[in-house]
Scaffold this active site. Structure first.
Site, PDB file in Angstrom:
ATOM      1  N   ASN A  12       2.854   1.972   1.352  1.00 45.42           N
ATOM      2  CA  ASN A  12       1.450   2.125   1.701  1.00 45.42           C
ATOM      3  C   ASN A  12       1.317   1.628   3.136  1.00 45.42           C
ATOM      4  O   ASN A  12       1.595   0.466   3.399  1.00 45.42           O
ATOM      5  CB  ASN A  12       0.645   1.262   0.712  1.00 45.42           C
ATOM      6  CG  ASN A  12      -0.747   0.947   1.164  1.00 45.42           C
ATOM      7  OD1 ASN A  12      -1.304   1.628   2.024  1.00 45.42           O
ATOM      8  ND2 ASN A  12      -1.325  -0.094   0.575  1.00 45.42           N
ATOM      9  N   LYS A  56      -1.324   1.192   4.804  1.00 49.93           N
ATOM     10  CA  LYS A  56      -2.584   0.470   5.033  1.00 49.93           C
ATOM     11  C   LYS A  56      -3.227   0.997   6.322  1.00 49.93           C
ATOM     12  O   LYS A  56      -3.148   2.195   6.606  1.00 49.93           O
ATOM     13  CB  LYS A  56      -2.342  -1.035   5.058  1.00 49.93           C
ATOM     14  CG  LYS A  56      -1.618  -1.515   3.797  1.00 49.93           C
ATOM     15  CD  LYS A  56      -1.532  -3.004   3.671  1.00 49.93           C
ATOM     16  CE  LYS A  56      -0.772  -3.370   2.414  1.00 49.93           C
ATOM     17  NZ  LYS A  56      -0.688  -4.805   2.194  1.00 49.93           N
ATOM     18  N   HIS A  61      -5.376  -1.072  -5.615  1.00 48.15           N
ATOM     19  CA  HIS A  61      -4.644  -2.036  -4.788  1.00 48.15           C
ATOM     20  C   HIS A  61      -5.449  -3.335  -4.672  1.00 48.15           C
ATOM     21  O   HIS A  61      -6.679  -3.324  -4.600  1.00 48.15           O
ATOM     22  CB  HIS A  61      -4.380  -1.453  -3.393  1.00 48.15           C
ATOM     23  CG  HIS A  61      -3.430  -2.299  -2.607  1.00 48.15           C
ATOM     24  ND1 HIS A  61      -3.829  -3.424  -1.922  1.00 48.15           N
ATOM     25  CD2 HIS A  61      -2.091  -2.225  -2.455  1.00 48.15           C
ATOM     26  CE1 HIS A  61      -2.774  -3.995  -1.358  1.00 48.15           C
ATOM     27  NE2 HIS A  61      -1.696  -3.278  -1.672  1.00 48.15           N
ATOM     28  N   GLU A  63       1.992  -5.405  -8.873  1.00 44.99           N
ATOM     29  CA  GLU A  63       1.926  -6.117  -7.598  1.00 44.99           C
ATOM     30  C   GLU A  63       1.193  -7.435  -7.810  1.00 44.99           C
ATOM     31  O   GLU A  63      -0.048  -7.491  -7.678  1.00 44.99           O
ATOM     32  CB  GLU A  63       1.166  -5.280  -6.569  1.00 44.99           C
ATOM     33  CG  GLU A  63       1.828  -3.960  -6.239  1.00 44.99           C
ATOM     34  CD  GLU A  63       1.603  -3.596  -4.786  1.00 44.99           C
ATOM     35  OE1 GLU A  63       2.605  -3.353  -4.107  1.00 44.99           O
ATOM     36  OE2 GLU A  63       0.449  -3.573  -4.336  1.00 44.99           O
ATOM     37  N   GLY A  69       1.834  -9.274   0.825  1.00 45.16           N
ATOM     38  CA  GLY A  69       1.426  -9.405   2.222  1.00 45.16           C
ATOM     39  C   GLY A  69       1.920 -10.659   2.925  1.00 45.16           C
ATOM     40  O   GLY A  69       2.625 -11.485   2.346  1.00 45.16           O
ATOM     41  N   SER A  76       6.055  -8.346  -1.164  1.00 45.87           N
ATOM     42  CA  SER A  76       7.075  -9.051  -0.374  1.00 45.87           C
ATOM     43  C   SER A  76       8.498  -8.610  -0.706  1.00 45.87           C
ATOM     44  O   SER A  76       9.412  -9.430  -0.807  1.00 45.87           O
ATOM     45  CB  SER A  76       6.933 -10.566  -0.526  1.00 45.87           C
ATOM     46  OG  SER A  76       5.747 -11.005   0.092  1.00 45.87           O
TER      47      SER A  76
END
Ligand code: PEP
Length: 258
Positions: free
Chosen positions: A10, A12, A97, A170, A176, A213
């Site tokens: 993704n 983003k 998400h 996730e 992140g 991660s």
């Protein structure tokens, strides 16, 4: 080696048309020699979707959107309908998400409406679920939390066609910059409970991938020590060479890089 693996990213709110072209050139060249039962998917920002579809036509790269509305048209300024995504040729859409749940207040109910609308429009769906930091390490509560997210998100789905739905586990604590790097043992239990829940809800075999991660260093152990069907990679996949290295290392085609 596991078969039929899914690897996705993704973007983003990152990338430019030029960087996107470099990315697709590198990744589609790699795909020519990739095992044919592996699937690669990418979710660029909306304006880059037509470019990616054009540049990767016939390569098998799955190109999707990062979000959609649940209605097919109407007075929803700034929103994009699943019908329009389908019409311009997008293959799938990312829903649920953690950033959309947190920053845009998307509830399980809203996500459920979007999942149902997207599948009805003929798009594939990558559905993200995952517990937050307060549940880290609490297995029973985590299971219940994930079950609830799945139950609401998949409440109104039509019968799923093969490869139409992918679930991405996730955990919010791992996602992140600042996310805690996951240990395979920590995610294995959550993945197997997601598998059990999905098997009770849907007849089709739904791939479940892990995201949060993922790096060159941990991709292989996440892939081999858990029941995951693939990896969903954020910031470390923006560089196409790193994305490919993570995939190759994870599936065991190249030795782990220090
Ligand atoms: C994500 O935000 O979905 C994600 C997987 O990000 P990262 O890999 O950067 O943790």
């Amino acid at each position: 080696m596991k078969r039929g693996l899914w690897f996705g990213t993704n973007w983003k709110m990152n990338m430019t048309p030029g960087l996107a072209r470099q990315w697709t050139d590198t990744v589609t060249a790699y795909m020519q020699n990739m095992p044919s039962d592996h699937r690669l998917f990418v979710m660029p920002p909306y304006p880059l979707i037509p470019q990616l579809l054009r540049d990767t036509e016939g390569t098998g790269l799955i190109v999707g959107a990062q979000n959609c509305h649940w209605e097919s048209r109407g007075p929803y300024t700034g929103e994009i309908s699943p019908a329009l995504l389908k019409e311009i040729g997008a293959h799938n859409v990312l829903l649920g998400h953690a950033e959309r749940r947190k920053q845009f207040d998307e509830t399980d109910e809203v996500i459920g409406r979007k999942v149902s609308a997207a599948l009805h429009a003929g798009l594939g769906v990558v559905l993200c679920i995952g517990e937050g930091a307060t549940l880290k390490g609490k297995q029973t509560e985590t299971r219940q939390f994930l079950e609830q997210q799945l139950a609401v998100a998949l409440r109104d789905i039509p019968s799923i066609q093969p490869e139409r739905l992918v679930v991405a586990y996730e955990p919010v604590w791992a996602i992140g910059v600042g996310g805690q790097p996951p240990q395979a043992e920590e995610v294995a239990d959550a993945l197997s409970s997601i598998r059990q829940t999905i098997n009770q809800m849907v007849d089709e075999c739904v791939p479940i991938v892990y995201g949060g991660s993922v790096t060159l260093q941990n991709g292989r152990s996440l892939l081999t020590k858990t029941e995951t069907d693939g990896l969903f990679i954020g910031r470390h996949a923006l560089d196409p060479s790193t994305f490919i290295q993570i995939i190759e290392t994870a599936v065991g085609e190249r030795s782990e890089v220090e």
